[in-house]
Write a protein that holds these residues in place. Structure first.
Motif, PDB file in Angstrom:
ATOM      1  N   PRO A 105      -2.204  11.995 -17.663  1.00 59.74           N
ATOM      2  CA  PRO A 105      -0.894  11.411 -17.940  1.00 59.74           C
ATOM      3  C   PRO A 105      -0.194  10.889 -16.683  1.00 59.74           C
ATOM      4  O   PRO A 105       0.950  10.462 -16.747  1.00 59.74           O
ATOM      5  CB  PRO A 105      -0.130  12.587 -18.567  1.00 59.74           C
ATOM      6  CG  PRO A 105      -0.778  13.806 -18.006  1.00 59.74           C
ATOM      7  CD  PRO A 105      -2.200  13.456 -17.678  1.00 59.74           C
ATOM      8  N   GLU A 106      -0.884  10.973 -15.522  1.00 54.37           N
ATOM      9  CA  GLU A 106      -0.302  10.438 -14.285  1.00 54.37           C
ATOM     10  C   GLU A 106      -1.353   9.565 -13.596  1.00 54.37           C
ATOM     11  O   GLU A 106      -2.535   9.724 -13.862  1.00 54.37           O
ATOM     12  CB  GLU A 106       0.048  11.568 -13.304  1.00 54.37           C
ATOM     13  CG  GLU A 106       1.004  12.595 -13.822  1.00 54.37           C
ATOM     14  CD  GLU A 106       0.364  13.967 -13.948  1.00 54.37           C
ATOM     15  OE1 GLU A 106      -0.606  14.249 -13.209  1.00 54.37           O
ATOM     16  OE2 GLU A 106       0.813  14.741 -14.814  1.00 54.37           O
ATOM     17  N   PRO A 107      -0.906   8.698 -12.651  1.00 57.65           N
ATOM     18  CA  PRO A 107      -1.885   7.903 -11.907  1.00 57.65           C
ATOM     19  C   PRO A 107      -2.798   8.821 -11.090  1.00 57.65           C
ATOM     20  O   PRO A 107      -2.408   9.930 -10.709  1.00 57.65           O
ATOM     21  CB  PRO A 107      -1.033   7.047 -10.963  1.00 57.65           C
ATOM     22  CG  PRO A 107       0.357   7.136 -11.464  1.00 57.65           C
ATOM     23  CD  PRO A 107       0.473   8.404 -12.248  1.00 57.65           C
ATOM     24  N   ASN A 139      -9.133   7.020 -16.431  1.00 58.36           N
ATOM     25  CA  ASN A 139      -8.147   8.058 -16.123  1.00 58.36           C
ATOM     26  C   ASN A 139      -7.598   8.631 -17.427  1.00 58.36           C
ATOM     27  O   ASN A 139      -6.768   8.013 -18.089  1.00 58.36           O
ATOM     28  CB  ASN A 139      -7.018   7.491 -15.265  1.00 58.36           C
ATOM     29  CG  ASN A 139      -5.993   8.564 -14.915  1.00 58.36           C
ATOM     30  OD1 ASN A 139      -6.209   9.754 -15.202  1.00 58.36           O
ATOM     31  ND2 ASN A 139      -4.882   8.164 -14.323  1.00 58.36           N
ATOM     32  N   PRO A 192      -3.815   3.820 -13.012  1.00 55.34           N
ATOM     33  CA  PRO A 192      -2.628   4.342 -13.705  1.00 55.34           C
ATOM     34  C   PRO A 192      -2.997   5.319 -14.818  1.00 55.34           C
ATOM     35  O   PRO A 192      -4.162   5.379 -15.233  1.00 55.34           O
ATOM     36  CB  PRO A 192      -1.974   3.079 -14.286  1.00 55.34           C
ATOM     37  CG  PRO A 192      -3.026   2.026 -14.272  1.00 55.34           C
ATOM     38  CD  PRO A 192      -4.019   2.393 -13.212  1.00 55.34           C
ATOM     39  N   ALA A 193      -2.015   6.038 -15.319  1.00 57.31           N
ATOM     40  CA  ALA A 193      -2.225   6.924 -16.474  1.00 57.31           C
ATOM     41  C   ALA A 193      -2.872   6.111 -17.584  1.00 57.31           C
ATOM     42  O   ALA A 193      -2.483   4.968 -17.823  1.00 57.31           O
ATOM     43  CB  ALA A 193      -0.887   7.484 -16.939  1.00 57.31           C
ATOM     44  N   ARG A 214      -2.300  19.056 -21.971  1.00 57.16           N
ATOM     45  CA  ARG A 214      -2.479  17.990 -20.973  1.00 57.16           C
ATOM     46  C   ARG A 214      -3.061  16.725 -21.611  1.00 57.16           C
ATOM     47  O   ARG A 214      -2.704  15.622 -21.251  1.00 57.16           O
ATOM     48  CB  ARG A 214      -3.389  18.470 -19.851  1.00 57.16           C
ATOM     49  CG  ARG A 214      -3.559  17.427 -18.764  1.00 57.16           C
ATOM     50  CD  ARG A 214      -4.070  17.987 -17.465  1.00 57.16           C
ATOM     51  NE  ARG A 214      -4.023  16.976 -16.428  1.00 57.16           N
ATOM     52  CZ  ARG A 214      -2.963  16.680 -15.677  1.00 57.16           C
ATOM     53  NH1 ARG A 214      -1.845  17.359 -15.849  1.00 57.16           N
ATOM     54  NH2 ARG A 214      -3.012  15.732 -14.776  1.00 57.16           N
ATOM     55  N   THR A 234      -6.405   3.378  -6.973  1.00 59.22           N
ATOM     56  CA  THR A 234      -5.425   4.091  -7.799  1.00 59.22           C
ATOM     57  C   THR A 234      -5.488   3.543  -9.223  1.00 59.22           C
ATOM     58  O   THR A 234      -5.417   2.332  -9.434  1.00 59.22           O
ATOM     59  CB  THR A 234      -4.012   3.940  -7.213  1.00 59.22           C
ATOM     60  OG1 THR A 234      -4.028   4.525  -5.905  1.00 59.22           O
ATOM     61  CG2 THR A 234      -2.975   4.666  -8.071  1.00 59.22           C
TER      62      THR A 234
END
Ligand code: GAL
Length: 633
Positions: free
Chosen positions: A613-615, A610, A624-625, A286, A622
């Motif tokens: 690898p995803e938002p 974050n 982003p990755a 991950r 929110t």
């Protein structure tokens, strides 16, 4: 505190006629600092006494006149071949007694007095020549002490040094024999000159012997560094820095740090995840292109303590490295995220390693900010973005934390000398505690084992500290907040024997560890409140209140309102639960963070990182990755 960026540069690798253009591009990228010099000895002194500093004068001049501030590194990590011809016995020997040859770097033994003098000499020459150069604005001593497992050498020089060190410490062999318990297996000595190094013994050497050798080896690093610090300070008032490593505990960084002004470290998040951190396959996959979400923060916080508040990242990974078993490229955005995370944890400066990828030698597959053909590599634009973003934020330091974690290097050596369980590792234990705190969104300060004032904190944790210093013991006994000690804390004397009365020995804490057991990785002991003990479990005796038990009724946490002992290595989810409960009890706010999100406060802002690898969306925001978000506190 003004945040700045920099880069590591090797003018000796490139034709002189491109230095000026390189410098111009560095400035255009928003960089302020350039670190040079630390491996250049063979070009500065090609043969003994033949000093050729002119090129370095010109390099400093070109970089400085372009507007860059130079961090000058002493070149002692790479003594040239003639040095070994002059001092053949300066070569370190590994634990098997094998010489470690010329042909890479760090081929010196910290105990070798001849090499120490050579190191003093070249440092003095540097300091005399550049101590008042206006472009030399900071210094780096050597490069990554301990790298490639070089703190401990089993050479003749080390043996002689160790014997002297023991004589000074114990004064008589009777005292040494008593302290080590040498009557066991008839290991008694009648002269310090007869005490050998604790390697190549038939079976395990005496752990007290090993621990003293590790202490001695650490002291040699401290002395080696102090010589350079003294030489530079005699000629310069610029700050002194060393670049420490990730997951390196073989010398006492607090003691080296006490002779310097700033602690910096070399952050290679993706390399470290691949090459030196425990984790499931799923975790490593991950975070393959981001690095472990807590590892960088842990080191920032440790080195902020080592630097007594002043911390830099001297080398920041910009792309794939060359030295891990597998070398993935960062997700777009990570070279920016890592820098902002360092700043949020109090870094003053982040320098990327390195400017241009070298097309030759060992690190030719290690990315830089430029490709080998001098075109921009992906991290260059991210560095530029960070520099542009500085204007948007006030220059303030990291916030003071409510929670502190004691981390002790000497205990790391003690548990190496006598692990008792094959996977009992001090870094791993401290890091397990730290990551649980971070998963709860807490700001954490790291404290050295001689901390004597805990009054700024509400919760203090001290896992694995073999023997409490008088100052820290008293601080815990009189602490107004809540302290959780253990496992294994205060269970040995400073000589590494089991004390009588058996520990922990704190007034007001009626708890004694009476028996310890270690467990293989696939064994666990379930707790009544949920979760489990892994790796290590102690049996407790005493009248203090029992606050947590195993399902079979054995005490796991015992203590008072303010002072408690933890008798086992808790699984990660159990650490999450217990720490959340402790925080709730004392009114420290925790957060329910999504898996990939981490948080750090400065004095004015909350930063969110974050690592996923995803938002990720949290509290209406929110990210982003590989994204960073900040908001006023
Ligand atoms: C560091 C070292 C640098 C360079 C870098 C590569 O450990 O200080 O000189 O080798 O690693 O990632």
């Amino acid at each position: 505190m003004k945040r700045t960026l920099g880069v590591c540069y090797y003018p000796e690798h490139w034709p002189e006629d491109i230095w000026a253009l390189d410098a111009k591009r560095m400035v255009a990228a928003g960089l302020t600092w350039v670190r040079i010099g630390e491996f250049a000895w063979s070009r500065l002194e090609p043969s003994p006494g033949d000093l050729q500093f002119d090129w370095l004068d010109r390099a400093i001049d070109v970089l400085g006149r372009a507007g860059l501030k130079v961090i000058l590194g002493t070149p002692t990590a790479t003594p040239p071949l003639w040095m070994l011809e002059k001092h053949p016995d300066m070569i370190p020997l590994d634990e098997q007694g094998r010489p470690r040859k010329f042909g890479s770097r760090r081929h010196y033994c910290f105990s070798h007095l001849g090499y120490r003098e050579e190191s003093r000499r070249i440092t003095r020459l540097f300091a005399q020549r550049y101590g008042s150069n206006p472009h030399v604005v900071a210094w780096q001593t050597d490069n990554e002490y301990a790298c490639h497992d070089t703190t401990r050498s089993y050479s003749d020089a080390a043996r002689l040094g160790f014997q002297n060190w023991l004589a000074q410490k114990y004064q008589s062999t009777d005292a040494l024999n008593r302290a080590w318990g040498n009557i066991f297996w008839s290991m008694e000595y009648d002269a310090f000159e007869k005490v050998d190094l604790p390697n190549l013994t038939v079976t395990e050497p005496n752990p007290s012997h090993v621990l003293d050798f590790y202490r001695y080896s650490s002291d040699m690093v401290v002395e080696f560094n102090r010589i350079q610090a003294d030489e530079i300070r005699a000629h310069s008032s610029a700050p002194l820095i060393h670049n420490y490593m990730g997951r390196e505990v073989s010398f006492d960084h607090y003691k080296v740090g006490a002779d310097l002004d700033i602690a910096s470290w070399d952050s290679y998040p993706i390399g470290f995840l691949s090459d030196r951190l425990e984790g499931t396959e799923e975790h490593k996959l991950r975070y393959l292109r981001q690095g472990d979400p807590d590892n960088q923060a842990f080191h920032h916080d440790i080195y902020r303590a080592v630097g007594r508040g002043r911390m830099w990242v001297m080398e920041q990974q910009p792309g794939p490295v060359n030295w891990a078993p597998y070398n993935a490229a960062p997700l777009p955005g990570m070279a920016r995220l890592w820098a902002w995370e360092a700043f949020a944890h109090g870094a003053e400066t982040v320098c990327y390693f390195r400017w241009r990828q070298a097309p030759f030698a060992q690190e030719q597959n290690h990315a830089g900010l430029l490709r080998p053909d001098s075109a921009d590599a992906p991290a260059l634009a991210e560095a530029r973005q960070v520099a542009d973003e500085f204007a948007a934020l006030p220059d303030v330091g990291t916030a003071r934390a409510d929670v502190a974690l004691v981390f002790d290097y000497e205990s790391a050596w003690a548990w190496q000398a006598q692990p008792q369980g094959a996977d009992f590792d001090m870094f791993r234990l401290g890091f397990a505690f730290y990551r649980a705190l971070r998963r709860l969104g807490l700001n954490v300060d790291i404290l050295p084992p001689d901390a004597a004032d805990l009054s700024a904190y509400k919760l203090v944790l001290a896992p694995g500290v073999m023997s409490l210093s008088d100052g820290l013991r008293h601080a815990f006994e009189t602490f107004d907040g809540l302290a959780l000690l253990g496992p294994r804390t205060d269970t040995k004397s400073a000589d590494m024997a089991i004390p009588t009365p058996m520990g922990p020995n704190l007034s007001g804490l009626d708890v004694t560890v009476t028996l310890t057991e270690s467990l293989p990785p696939n064994a666990s002991i379930p707790l009544t409140g949920g979760g489990a003990v892994l790796h290590w479990c102690e049996q407790l005796e005493g009248d203090a209140q029992v606050l947590e038990t195993t399902q079979s009724g054995q005490a796991v946490i015992q203590g008072t309102q303010k002072l408690r002992y933890l008798a086992g290595w808790l699984s990660d989810d159990t650490l999450d639960r217990i720490f959340a409960e402790l925080c709730a009890e004392i009114g420290v706010q925790t957060h329910d963070l999504p898996r990939d999100l981490r948080l750090r406060d400065t004095d004015t802002h909350r930063f969110l990182f974050n690592y996923g690898p995803e938002p990720v969306t949290w509290n209406g925001v929110t990210i982003p990755a590989a994204g960073v978000h900040w908001q006023p506190l």
